[in-house]
Design an enzyme around this catalytic site. Sequence first.
Site, PDB file in Angstrom:
ATOM      1  N   SER A  86      14.594  14.513  24.342  1.00  0.00           N
ATOM      2  CA  SER A  86      15.495  13.390  24.633  1.00  0.00           C
ATOM      3  C   SER A  86      15.811  12.515  23.427  1.00  0.00           C
ATOM      4  O   SER A  86      16.577  11.555  23.532  1.00  0.00           O
ATOM      5  CB  SER A  86      14.893  12.522  25.747  1.00  0.00           C
ATOM      6  OG  SER A  86      13.593  12.112  25.374  1.00  0.00           O
ATOM      7  N   THR A 189      15.155   7.648  26.070  1.00  0.00           N
ATOM      8  CA  THR A 189      15.351   7.037  24.759  1.00  0.00           C
ATOM      9  C   THR A 189      14.048   6.464  24.236  1.00  0.00           C
ATOM     10  O   THR A 189      13.234   5.994  25.012  1.00  0.00           O
ATOM     11  CB  THR A 189      16.313   5.844  24.978  1.00  0.00           C
ATOM     12  OG1 THR A 189      17.524   6.370  25.450  1.00  0.00           O
ATOM     13  CG2 THR A 189      16.525   5.022  23.739  1.00  0.00           C
ATOM     14  N   THR A 207      18.384   7.999  20.532  1.00  0.00           N
ATOM     15  CA  THR A 207      18.413   8.879  21.708  1.00  0.00           C
ATOM     16  C   THR A 207      19.448   9.993  21.538  1.00  0.00           C
ATOM     17  O   THR A 207      20.392   9.859  20.754  1.00  0.00           O
ATOM     18  CB  THR A 207      18.787   8.053  22.957  1.00  0.00           C
ATOM     19  OG1 THR A 207      18.627   8.845  24.125  1.00  0.00           O
ATOM     20  CG2 THR A 207      20.215   7.553  22.915  1.00  0.00           C
ATOM     21  N   ARG A 217      30.612  11.182  25.321  1.00  0.00           N
ATOM     22  CA  ARG A 217      30.024  10.057  26.063  1.00  0.00           C
ATOM     23  C   ARG A 217      29.039   9.285  25.153  1.00  0.00           C
ATOM     24  O   ARG A 217      28.229   9.874  24.456  1.00  0.00           O
ATOM     25  CB  ARG A 217      29.291  10.582  27.295  1.00  0.00           C
ATOM     26  CG  ARG A 217      28.607   9.507  28.138  1.00  0.00           C
ATOM     27  CD  ARG A 217      27.140   9.331  27.774  1.00  0.00           C
ATOM     28  NE  ARG A 217      26.443   8.469  28.707  1.00  0.00           N
ATOM     29  CZ  ARG A 217      25.202   8.022  28.509  1.00  0.00           C
ATOM     30  NH1 ARG A 217      24.542   8.337  27.425  1.00  0.00           N
ATOM     31  NH2 ARG A 217      24.626   7.238  29.392  1.00  0.00           N
ATOM     32  N   THR A 240      15.928   1.507  28.396  1.00  0.00           N
ATOM     33  CA  THR A 240      16.006   2.956  28.536  1.00  0.00           C
ATOM     34  C   THR A 240      16.460   3.261  29.961  1.00  0.00           C
ATOM     35  O   THR A 240      16.294   2.435  30.860  1.00  0.00           O
ATOM     36  CB  THR A 240      14.645   3.619  28.248  1.00  0.00           C
ATOM     37  OG1 THR A 240      14.761   5.034  28.452  1.00  0.00           O
ATOM     38  CG2 THR A 240      13.537   3.075  29.132  1.00  0.00           C
ATOM     39  N   GLY A 241      17.023   4.432  30.147  1.00  0.00           N
ATOM     40  CA  GLY A 241      17.501   4.785  31.477  1.00  0.00           C
ATOM     41  C   GLY A 241      18.994   5.011  31.498  1.00  0.00           C
ATOM     42  O   GLY A 241      19.615   5.207  30.447  1.00  0.00           O
TER      43      GLY A 241
HETATM   44  N1  ASP Z   1      19.838   5.012  27.798  1.00  0.00           N
HETATM   45  C1  ASP Z   1      20.110   6.344  27.365  1.00  0.00           C
HETATM   46  C2  ASP Z   1      21.557   6.656  27.603  1.00  0.00           C
HETATM   47  O1  ASP Z   1      22.105   6.279  28.641  1.00  0.00           O
HETATM   48  C3  ASP Z   1      19.263   7.379  28.017  1.00  0.00           C
HETATM   49  C4  ASP Z   1      17.847   7.015  28.322  1.00  0.00           C
HETATM   50  O2  ASP Z   1      17.290   6.080  27.880  1.00  0.00           O
HETATM   51  O3  ASP Z   1      17.210   7.704  29.076  1.00  0.00           O
HETATM   52  O4  ASP Z   1      22.144   7.306  26.797  1.00  0.00           O
END
Ligand code: ASP
Length: 328
Positions: A86, A189, A207, A217, A240-241
């Site tokens: 990731s 991330t 990330t 994107r 994160t997320g």
């Molecule tokens: N925040 C990151 C994104 O949307 C992904 C992640 O943190 O899991 O690209």
Amino acid sequence: MTTRRNFLKKTGILSAITLVGIPKISNAISIENNFAAVKKPVVLSTWAHGLAANEGAWKILSANGKALDAVEKGVMVTEADITNLSVGLSALPDRDGIVTLDASIMDEQGRCGGVACLERIKHPIAVARLVMDKTPHVLLVGEGAQKFALDNGFKLEPKTLSPEAEKNYKEWLKKSEYKPKINIENHDTIGMIAIDANGDLSGSCTTSGLAYKMHGRVGDSPIIGAGMYVDNEVGAACATGLGETVLRICGSFLVVELMRQGYSPEAACKKAVERLVKKNPDYKNAQVGFLALNKKGEHGAYALQKGFNYAIADNSGNKLIDAASYLK
Ligand code: ASP
């Protein structure tokens, strides 16, 4: 000479006056007055891969180095980890089979830099730092970001996916279904925030974004104020997320502003998650975690779903902590 402002500040009267109208927040006054209690240095980073990243950052922080250098070098450990799916070039690709990387960095002076949709460069965070240090801009994307990296001595890495990413991608292609799974290795991330021995704050975030995203994107991570934010007077935060949900509320900026109002780091993260819930009707299908550190070296986190953890390193060691969550 003790000016009227300094006198008021020392006695806490100014803080009290400033905070009139912000009821029920007991630690608000102490943020400004209690510098003696600052716990430093401290470094925090998202998820279990944060443990190794913190070690990289700690080498710098424990030698009285700058938080800015620590947060850059710390997340480079994760970017270089060829088993990570990731972060960095070993990560899962977008739906066209291309790994595109996002990163951002910010220092105690409010200087910041980012790259988005960067291909074939091993350390996007180091390119983000150079955008900050060497250009009049904050964000470079795509081909322009790659050209800037190559002009500055970065090497173009092969196009090939890591063996694990390739295996996963081939499996995904069978259905080609885009459905981010909560807390499973299709995102995660690394965000890192730190306070150094001097009491200065900095943050970084890097990330590959969501796996199997549309080509082009860009998520929250390279966007200053969404994926990460630092205000040296107040604190730092990172996220994160599911980036789209964080972008909608300028998540990390919001966490820092809530700490400015006097909320503790965890309470600020919780409030931000509650805002995110309000603004994202489909929140049950997402995961988001916020992580925060204030000027006193206090930290906290809060997530939408169970399962978010973060690593913290200070003089007592380096450990993983489970964050509380909105959905139980
Ligand atoms: N925040 C990151 C994104 O949307 C992904 C992640 O943190 O899991 O690209």
